[in-house]
Enzyme design. Structure first.
Site, PDB file in Angstrom:
ATOM      1  N   GLN A 127       0.807  -1.227   0.000  1.00  0.00           N
ATOM      2  CA  GLN A 127       0.000   0.000   0.000  1.00  0.00           C
ATOM      3  C   GLN A 127       0.845   1.285   0.000  1.00  0.00           C
ATOM      4  OE1 GLN A 127      -2.778  -0.482   3.146  1.00  0.00           O
ATOM      5  NE2 GLN A 127      -4.469   0.334   1.967  1.00  0.00           N
ATOM      6  N   ASP A 130       1.974   2.266  -3.492  1.00  0.00           N
ATOM      7  CA  ASP A 130       0.952   2.225  -4.526  1.00  0.00           C
ATOM      8  C   ASP A 130       0.703   3.616  -5.138  1.00  0.00           C
ATOM      9  OD1 ASP A 130      -1.295   1.909  -6.062  1.00  0.00           O
ATOM     10  OD2 ASP A 130      -2.483   0.916  -4.528  1.00  0.00           O
ATOM     11  N   SER A 133      -2.818   4.502  -6.552  1.00  0.00           N
ATOM     12  CA  SER A 133      -3.773   4.988  -5.553  1.00  0.00           C
ATOM     13  C   SER A 133      -3.472   6.420  -5.143  1.00  0.00           C
ATOM     14  CB  SER A 133      -3.744   4.105  -4.298  1.00  0.00           C
ATOM     15  OG  SER A 133      -4.372   2.883  -4.556  1.00  0.00           O
TER      16      SER A 133
HETATM   17  P1  NAD Z   1     -10.134   1.578 -11.379  1.00  0.00           P
HETATM   18  O1  NAD Z   1      -9.471   2.898 -11.600  1.00  0.00           O
HETATM   19  O2  NAD Z   1      -9.711   0.405 -12.190  1.00  0.00           O
HETATM   20  O3  NAD Z   1     -11.724   1.773 -11.615  1.00  0.00           O
HETATM   21  C1  NAD Z   1     -12.447   2.763 -10.933  1.00  0.00           C
HETATM   22  C2  NAD Z   1     -13.798   2.227 -10.519  1.00  0.00           C
HETATM   23  O4  NAD Z   1     -14.639   2.070 -11.658  1.00  0.00           O
HETATM   24  C3  NAD Z   1     -13.756   0.847  -9.836  1.00  0.00           C
HETATM   25  O5  NAD Z   1     -14.281   0.961  -8.538  1.00  0.00           O
HETATM   26  C4  NAD Z   1     -14.601  -0.024 -10.756  1.00  0.00           C
HETATM   27  O6  NAD Z   1     -15.354  -0.994 -10.035  1.00  0.00           O
HETATM   28  C5  NAD Z   1     -15.520   1.010 -11.397  1.00  0.00           C
HETATM   29  N1  NAD Z   1     -16.177   0.539 -12.630  1.00  0.00           N
HETATM   30  C6  NAD Z   1     -15.685  -0.192 -13.647  1.00  0.00           C
HETATM   31  N2  NAD Z   1     -16.633  -0.419 -14.590  1.00  0.00           N
HETATM   32  C7  NAD Z   1     -17.764   0.192 -14.165  1.00  0.00           C
HETATM   33  C8  NAD Z   1     -19.068   0.306 -14.697  1.00  0.00           C
HETATM   34  N3  NAD Z   1     -19.412  -0.255 -15.851  1.00  0.00           N
HETATM   35  N4  NAD Z   1     -19.979   1.004 -13.991  1.00  0.00           N
HETATM   36  C9  NAD Z   1     -19.641   1.591 -12.796  1.00  0.00           C
HETATM   37  N5  NAD Z   1     -18.422   1.508 -12.240  1.00  0.00           N
HETATM   38  C10 NAD Z   1     -17.488   0.810 -12.914  1.00  0.00           C
HETATM   39  O7  NAD Z   1     -10.083   1.150  -9.862  1.00  0.00           O
HETATM   40  P2  NAD Z   1      -9.104   1.596  -8.687  1.00  0.00           P
HETATM   41  O8  NAD Z   1      -9.541   2.883  -8.128  1.00  0.00           O
HETATM   42  O9  NAD Z   1      -7.699   1.514  -9.191  1.00  0.00           O
HETATM   43  O10 NAD Z   1      -9.360   0.495  -7.591  1.00  0.00           O
HETATM   44  C11 NAD Z   1     -10.046  -0.706  -7.832  1.00  0.00           C
HETATM   45  C12 NAD Z   1      -9.967  -1.589  -6.618  1.00  0.00           C
HETATM   46  O11 NAD Z   1      -8.614  -2.014  -6.392  1.00  0.00           O
HETATM   47  C13 NAD Z   1     -10.337  -0.972  -5.277  1.00  0.00           C
HETATM   48  O12 NAD Z   1     -11.640  -0.775  -5.024  1.00  0.00           O
HETATM   49  C14 NAD Z   1      -9.735  -2.014  -4.349  1.00  0.00           C
HETATM   50  O13 NAD Z   1     -10.535  -3.167  -4.254  1.00  0.00           O
HETATM   51  C15 NAD Z   1      -8.466  -2.343  -5.061  1.00  0.00           C
HETATM   52  N6  NAD Z   1      -7.374  -1.576  -4.414  1.00  0.00           N
HETATM   53  C16 NAD Z   1      -6.715  -2.188  -3.397  1.00  0.00           C
HETATM   54  C17 NAD Z   1      -5.667  -1.507  -2.781  1.00  0.00           C
HETATM   55  C18 NAD Z   1      -4.912  -2.155  -1.683  1.00  0.00           C
HETATM   56  O14 NAD Z   1      -5.358  -3.141  -1.129  1.00  0.00           O
HETATM   57  N7  NAD Z   1      -3.760  -1.647  -1.361  1.00  0.00           N
HETATM   58  C19 NAD Z   1      -5.318  -0.228  -3.190  1.00  0.00           C
HETATM   59  C20 NAD Z   1      -6.022   0.352  -4.225  1.00  0.00           C
HETATM   60  C21 NAD Z   1      -7.048  -0.330  -4.842  1.00  0.00           C
END
Ligand code: NAD
Length: 383
Positions: A127, A130, A133
């Site tokens: 994390q 990252d 993020s």
């Molecule tokens: P992302 O930028 O890939 O996508 C942004 C959001 O768009 C996501 O929440 C996704 O579900 C949503 N999305 C995709 N298609 C969609 C649709 N058709 N309609 C509505 N929403 C839609 O995602 P991100 O912000 O990089 O993060 C995704 C996930 O990664 C997080 O929620 C989490 O589970 C995980 N994550 C984990 C950590 C960690 O554990 N360190 C850190 C960051 C993210």
């Protein structure tokens, strides 16, 4: 070990990979720091601040790139920059390895050890490294400020002698890292916020920020490996479209952040939905660079449709370069320290963080998805 910080040369990139505070902390490990002259200028970190932190300023790009052990950068290097690197140099940067696999191939040919900040696993252990993020958080915050300043209305409810102003209604599509920060920011500004995500498991996080979660019943699992969203079926698309259309029509500001890794951004807001919005409403589409969540978005432009302003900002983290650089520098510095043993970079490919982030080493491309992306373009990759 010599560590160099490059000056970013792409137009519009104002961040720097390491800030003076981090140089001062890391210099305690007896590492030598070289900083390209003016590297921190666009993010308001002066050459003098780097010198005071213990770095040496280098004006000659050829020696900075060619004589260092580790090179730290923000944006994807250009071909002419890659050719300056010596064999065995460790490069840590955002590399867009899936969007631009040819760059990875060039780095492999140059026998550079390239660590891509995008491929760090999204796990609790990683994390602090990252960068996707940390930078998405900056983008989500700034998207709301852009939306608020373009809206010809207040965000908060106001009770004044000149009458009562109703709060703005904001709708956030995609509640990942950027979306959650957008929700929190819009709430702090006093808007009524509702959010939708194709992954229903984010409902609790959305509600914990004081927003409503717009729910739709879908008959499939929408989450892929790593918590990302999957591309969904036509039936799921249609059901979510109906809900999105309803909410968009009632909103003053719509912030779209939906992404599916490795795919074009899903098209969620149609022209017909925009036509239902009140004139003066605003859409900020954070997916503009990936094709846009909204019909008509043009990356890098503000356009008008049916009296609605559609804004497609690009590289938002770079528009807040002090904090974006500070956060990125922390991510880079944590990764660097993870890769080091006895004060030298020593790669242990048994470790999942090292093996995911390191996309090239000793002349080879180590990431299967990059190899697949190159193969899809007809490029033959050894191994
Ligand atoms: P992302 O930028 O890939 O996508 C942004 C959001 O768009 C996501 O929440 C996704 O579900 C949503 N999305 C995709 N298609 C969609 C649709 N058709 N309609 C509505 N929403 C839609 O995602 P991100 O912000 O990089 O993060 C995704 C996930 O990664 C997080 O929620 C989490 O589970 C995980 N994550 C984990 C950590 C960690 O554990 N360190 C850190 C960051 C993210």
């Amino acid at each position: 070990m010599k560590i160099a910080v490059a000056k970013e040369i792409e137009v519009g990139e104002h961040r720097v990979a390491l800030i003076p505070d981090q140089v001062a902390k890391l210099a305690k490990q007896d590492w030598e720091f070289w900083v390209e002259k003016g590297a921190g200028e666009a993010s308001f970190f002066s050459d003098q601040a780097y010198e005071a932190a213990g770095a040496k300023l280098i004006a000659d790009k050829n020696s900075l790139w060619g004589e260092t052990d580790v090179l730290l950068k923000v944006g994807v290097p250009r071909e002419e920059e890659i050719s300056l690197l010596s064999e065995g140099t460790v490069l840590i940067s955002l590399l867009n390895p899936l969007g631009n696999p040819q760059v990875v191939q060039k780095l492999a040919e140059r026998k550079v050890t390239a660590c891509s900040m995008e491929t760090i696993p999204r796990t609790s252990r990683a994390q602090s490294m990252d960068a996707l993020s940390s930078q998405a958080g900056v983008a989500g915050y700034k998207a709301v400020l852009i939306g608020a300043s373009a809206l010809p209305k207040f965000f908060p409810m106001l009770t004044t002698a000149a009458g009562t102003i109703r709060p703005a209604k904001a709708f956030v599509i995609g509640a990942g890292v950027a979306g959650l920060q957008a929700i929190a920011t819009a709430r702090r500004l006093g808007a009524l916020v509702e959010a939708f995500d194709i992954r229903p498991e984010v409902k609790e996080q959305v509600e914990s920020l004081g927003a409503k979660f717009a729910e739709v019943q879908l008959d499939e699992d929408t989450a892929a490996e790593g918590g990302y969203a999957k591309e969904v079926s036509e039936d799921s698309k249609q059901r979510s479209q109906e809900l999105i259309g309803e909410r968009v029509a009632q909103s003053d500001v719509v912030i779209t952040t939906a992404q599916v890794p490795g795919k074009k951004a899903p098209r969620l807001v149609t022209d017909a939905m925009i036509a239902q919005m009140q004139p003066g409403s605003v859409i900020v589409d954070l997916a503009g660079e990936q094709g846009g969540n909204c019909e008509g978005t043009e990356a890098g432009k503000d356009i008008q449709r049916h009296g609605v302003t559609i804004i497609g900002p690009i590289n938002l983290p770079s528009s807040m370069p002090i904090h974006a650089s500070q956060m990125y520098a922390n991510n880079v510095s944590n990764l660097l320290q993870h890769l080091v043993e006895d004060k030298q970079v020593q790669l242990n490919f048994e470790d999942d963080i090292t093996s995911s982030t390191c996309v090239t080493h000793a002349g080879e491309i180590r990431n299967q998805r990059v190899k697949d992306a190159l193969a899809a373009e007809g490029v033959k990759v050894e191994g």
